[in-house]
Design a protein around this motif. Structure first.
Motif, PDB file in Angstrom:
ATOM      1  N   UNK A  48       0.774  -1.095  -0.214  1.00 30.98           N
ATOM      2  CA  UNK A  48       0.410   0.251   0.258  1.00 30.98           C
ATOM      3  C   UNK A  48       1.023   1.413   0.206  1.00 30.98           C
ATOM      4  N   UNK A  49       1.881   1.095   0.913  1.00 30.36           N
ATOM      5  CA  UNK A  49       2.935   2.642   0.656  1.00 30.36           C
ATOM      6  C   UNK A  49       3.394   2.934  -0.636  1.00 30.36           C
ATOM      7  N   UNK A  50       3.891   1.342  -0.870  1.00 29.80           N
ATOM      8  CA  UNK A  50       4.507   2.000  -2.256  1.00 29.80           C
ATOM      9  C   UNK A  50       3.794   2.648  -3.652  1.00 29.80           C
ATOM     10  N   UNK A 287      -0.590  -2.822  12.670  1.00 25.81           N
ATOM     11  CA  UNK A 287      -1.206  -2.312  13.079  1.00 25.81           C
ATOM     12  C   UNK A 287      -1.536  -1.231  13.838  1.00 25.81           C
ATOM     13  N   UNK A 288      -0.325  -1.352  14.759  1.00 24.82           N
ATOM     14  CA  UNK A 288      -0.057   0.189  15.434  1.00 24.82           C
ATOM     15  C   UNK A 288       0.139   1.233  14.449  1.00 24.82           C
ATOM     16  N   UNK A 289       0.515   0.873  13.637  1.00 32.23           N
ATOM     17  CA  UNK A 289       0.531   2.342  12.362  1.00 32.23           C
ATOM     18  C   UNK A 289      -0.921   2.679  11.502  1.00 32.23           C
ATOM     19  N   UNK A 297      -5.430   3.440   6.251  1.00 35.57           N
ATOM     20  CA  UNK A 297      -6.527   2.902   6.259  1.00 35.57           C
ATOM     21  C   UNK A 297      -6.827   3.239   5.141  1.00 35.57           C
ATOM     22  N   UNK A 298      -7.148   4.751   4.252  1.00 39.70           N
ATOM     23  CA  UNK A 298      -7.413   4.603   3.400  1.00 39.70           C
ATOM     24  C   UNK A 298      -6.623   3.731   2.092  1.00 39.70           C
TER      25      UNK A 298
END
Length: 313
Positions: A48-50, A287-289, A297-298
């Motif tokens: 997701x981040x990449x 989970x924390x992030x 989340x989006x």
């Protein structure tokens, strides 16, 4: 015994997480789901981040690298432990043991360096927001990441080479993977050079990122006390809370295990703490992030849609 050549030890026996045979199925049934959750959670966060256009920022690049580190750290140790848990043969060759030691120490140290880079990112975002884009860039983050890899790899190589030069008076490792401290306990003589490195060069490489993080948050704390807006204060605290929790989880276990005299070393406590930072912490980090970050989340919801999974999964 002290005069035995180190080359006589060609393999080690990993005794595992517990010495009780009846506990092995329980350990397997507990650790396997946690390992799968850790790998899948970090993989989803990294993808997701990449891939998500809204997360193409230096902060989320560093977060993706942290997810990669968590996957690597748990995969270096846990699959082998799971196989040995249900197997009578718990042997690992000398060379494979040294390779595992090298990769574990390099990857484990790298996590601290990434958390330090993330702390600097938060410091600039809160204390100098107008110049954030000019100071923090993808190129800077990539340079920090590559430099850190070089440093931790050389450090890990030094430790691994020194361990290979020890004379071992046994081959039963009271652990579920090849770690530096239980291997030093097998030395026929006290490994003074290795212990000195742990408390000197090891402190510089492993603990210095922690002091950098403390310094960054000290500056952030000063900046927060001068904030007049309640909304800005809440946003600053929300931005830092996830990172602070991850830092506490990592360095709490590291200090407990490695930075103490060998005379106070406890085999059972070491194994219990090790399962925490090799399985539990990598499982909790995504989970924390994700739970406290609306952007993540989006991005995960959009990733689920691409994978044809309902967004309320």
């Amino acid at each position: 015994m002290a005069a035995r050549n180190r080359t006589e030890v060609t393999e080690f026996v990993l005794l595992g997480l517990s010495n009780w045979p009846e506990m092995q199925p329980v350990i397997f049934g507990t650790v396997l789901p946690m390992y799968l959750v850790a790998v899948m959670g970090n993989a989803l966060l990294m993808i997701a981040a990449l891939s998500d256009p809204k997360l193409q920022t230096p902060m989320y690049f560093l977060l993706s690298q942290l997810s990669f580190i968590d996957i690597s750290l748990t995969t270096i140790t846990v699959p082998q432990m799971l196989v040995h848990t249900l197997s009578v043969n718990r042997i690992i060759s000398f060379n494979c043991c040294m390779l595992q030691l090298f990769f574990f120490m390099a990857v484990g140290s790298m996590e601290g360096h990434l958390l330090a880079a993330m702390a600097y990112d938060r410091y600039v975002a809160i204390c100098d927001p107008l110049r954030y884009s000019a100071i923090i860039s993808h190129r800077l983050c990539l340079r920090i990441t590559l430099t850190s890899w070089v440093v931790v790899s050389l450090n890990s190589l030094l430790y691994s080479v020194l361990v290979t030069r020890l004379t071992f008076c046994g081959n039963q490792v009271t652990h579920f993977f090849c770690d530096i401290t239980p291997l030093l306990k097998l030395s026929c003589t006290r490994p003074v050079v290795n212990e000195m490195l742990i408390f000197t060069e090891g402190v510089a490489v492993v603990v210095s990122p922690f002091f950098f993080i403390l310094g960054s948050y000290a500056r952030i704390g000063v900046a927060i006390t001068h904030m007049q807006s309640v909304a800005a204060l809440r946003k600053a605290l929300s931005t830092c809370s996830s990172h602070i929790l991850v830092v506490l989880l990592l360095y709490g276990s590291v200090i407990c295990v490695y930075l103490r005299p060998s005379s106070s070393y406890n085999l059972d406590q070491e194994r219990q703490v090790a399962i925490f930072y090799t399985v539990v912490t990598p499982m909790l980090n995504p989970l924390i992030y994700s739970l406290r970050n609306q952007e993540v989340k989006g991005a995960l919801r959009r990733l689920f849609r691409k994978l044809c999974i309902p967004s309320n999964f």
